[in-house]
Design a protein around this motif. Sequence first.
Motif, mmCIF file in Angstrom:
data_model
loop_
_atom_site.group_PDB
_atom_site.id
_atom_site.type_symbol
_atom_site.label_atom_id
_atom_site.label_comp_id
_atom_site.label_asym_id
_atom_site.label_seq_id
_atom_site.Cartn_x
_atom_site.Cartn_y
_atom_site.Cartn_z
ATOM 1 N N SER A 272 0.805 -1.221 0.000
ATOM 2 C CA SER A 272 0.000 0.000 0.000
ATOM 3 C C SER A 272 0.838 1.270 0.000
ATOM 4 C CB SER A 272 -0.931 0.009 1.220
ATOM 5 O OG SER A 272 -1.782 -1.109 1.220
ATOM 6 N N SER A 276 2.029 3.213 -5.581
ATOM 7 C CA SER A 276 1.649 4.347 -6.428
ATOM 8 C C SER A 276 2.842 5.008 -7.111
ATOM 9 C CB SER A 276 0.878 5.384 -5.608
ATOM 10 O OG SER A 276 1.683 5.894 -4.562
ATOM 11 N N LYS A 329 0.614 2.499 -12.159
ATOM 12 C CA LYS A 329 -0.581 3.311 -12.397
ATOM 13 C C LYS A 329 -1.175 3.089 -13.784
ATOM 14 C CE LYS A 329 0.002 7.116 -9.131
ATOM 15 N NZ LYS A 329 0.141 8.588 -8.973
ATOM 16 N N GLN A 333 -7.709 -0.731 -13.274
ATOM 17 C CA GLN A 333 -8.343 -0.861 -11.961
ATOM 18 C C GLN A 333 -7.328 -0.887 -10.811
ATOM 19 O OE1 GLN A 333 -10.933 -4.405 -13.160
ATOM 20 N NE2 GLN A 333 -12.440 -3.136 -12.104
ATOM 21 N N HIS A 334 -6.192 -0.231 -10.998
ATOM 22 C CA HIS A 334 -5.197 -0.250 -9.929
ATOM 23 C C HIS A 334 -5.686 0.466 -8.671
ATOM 24 C CE1 HIS A 334 -4.310 3.721 -11.728
ATOM 25 N NE2 HIS A 334 -3.902 4.050 -10.511
ATOM 26 N N GLU A 335 -6.611 1.405 -8.821
ATOM 27 C CA GLU A 335 -7.110 2.124 -7.649
ATOM 28 C C GLU A 335 -8.069 1.269 -6.823
ATOM 29 O OE1 GLU A 335 -8.813 5.643 -9.304
ATOM 30 O OE2 GLU A 335 -6.906 6.746 -9.276
ATOM 31 N N GLN A 336 -8.732 0.287 -7.442
ATOM 32 C CA GLN A 336 -9.653 -0.587 -6.716
ATOM 33 C C GLN A 336 -8.964 -1.838 -6.165
ATOM 34 O OE1 GLN A 336 -10.590 0.500 -10.052
ATOM 35 N NE2 GLN A 336 -11.434 2.286 -8.987
ATOM 36 N N TRP A 339 -4.133 -3.560 -2.372
ATOM 37 C CA TRP A 339 -2.669 -3.595 -2.315
ATOM 38 C C TRP A 339 -2.148 -4.126 -0.990
ATOM 39 C CZ3 TRP A 339 -0.142 -3.352 -6.653
ATOM 40 C CH2 TRP A 339 -0.733 -2.704 -7.747
#
Length: 381
Positions: A272, A276, A329, A333-336, A339
């Motif tokens: 996490s 990013s 990035k 769907q990397h934000e959902q 991690w």
Amino acid sequence: MFCYLGCDSMQEVSLYEVDLTPTPEQLVSSYPYRHVYLDSCNSNLFGHRSHPCKRVEFVKDNSVEGEDHLSIAWQQGDSCRYLGVGFPWANYVGKNLKNLEQIAALQFHVRLDSGSVSKIPMFFSLVDYGGRQATSKINLLNVEGQRLDEEWRTVRIPLATFRASEKGLNLENVKELRIEFQREGHVHLDAIQIVPFHHEGKFLEPIGEDVCENLPLVMNARNLWWGLNGSETMGWAEGEGFLALHYDKTGPQRDWNSCGVALNQWEALDMSEVYSASALTFQLHGQFSPLNFSILSSTGAPRQIRQRLSLDHCIQFEEGIWSCAIPIKQFDQHEQFNWSATREVRLTVTEDIDAAMHELQWSEYRGNPNKVHRWLEHHKQ
């Protein structure tokens, strides 16, 4: 004073509430036909006769259970397209596995005659008396130690993974188990049976205590991998520090086109804090070809996110040597993605390639995710 108690006012009261419903473990353990193969004296087997492409032997030494175990060596060719053995266990009685489908697994012990691999080209089929069959295979997550080598390893294939209803298999009238062998190999098998199985296995549960705080994460031959087959299609070159990729989409090994690496011994790794500003980086020596990369998580949705390598991710600094970076990035769907439970990086080849992948890493990336060439130029060594 007299007190009268009518008979109709009396009720039977149990001192203890006893639940006599059998547990899933009891249901499976009491199943009368749970032993599929013990040894050559006590079990039925067909397909073991001499064959130019297959050799089956009963070996007494170093058996797990019974008097002996199976040694099976094979090499597929044009003259022998199908190679296999079958187990019509319980003397051909029709077996009802319907009630066990979600609570049991096919278990056996396996070891290689020599060497180690992460994938064996073996396929397991349940066949009913109508001739219909459903097939499953070994999942490395259900292999003891997540390794296949010269040591006996316990393997479990959940009955649910055969997907009987989708294939039309009648689980209430199973005739036999068949094992098909493809390409080539040499394995030892013993003690095939049906055992209790919990689908939420320990290998899939994130432990939640391992956190990645610094990059890079190096992915090399010392990690746990699945899907490698030496240097035939994809595998670590012996004595070298690169992953060899030799793939022909029309060749005999065309189905062997995926591999994966565990980031934390198949346990979850919390990425996490670093994902990013990171990227998958490597050098590609030889022929350039688009490759599909996936990142997998133990929990959450989506479980898998993907990105396809293109020339936008690579610069050729020397003839036949490409330096590549895929920013995290850019993955869909990397934000959902969860991690905190990252588990695996997977590579799939779909086009012809003859190349070597060097220095595969999960690296720090603080550039613009849409301007990879600029970042590569800046980090050129």
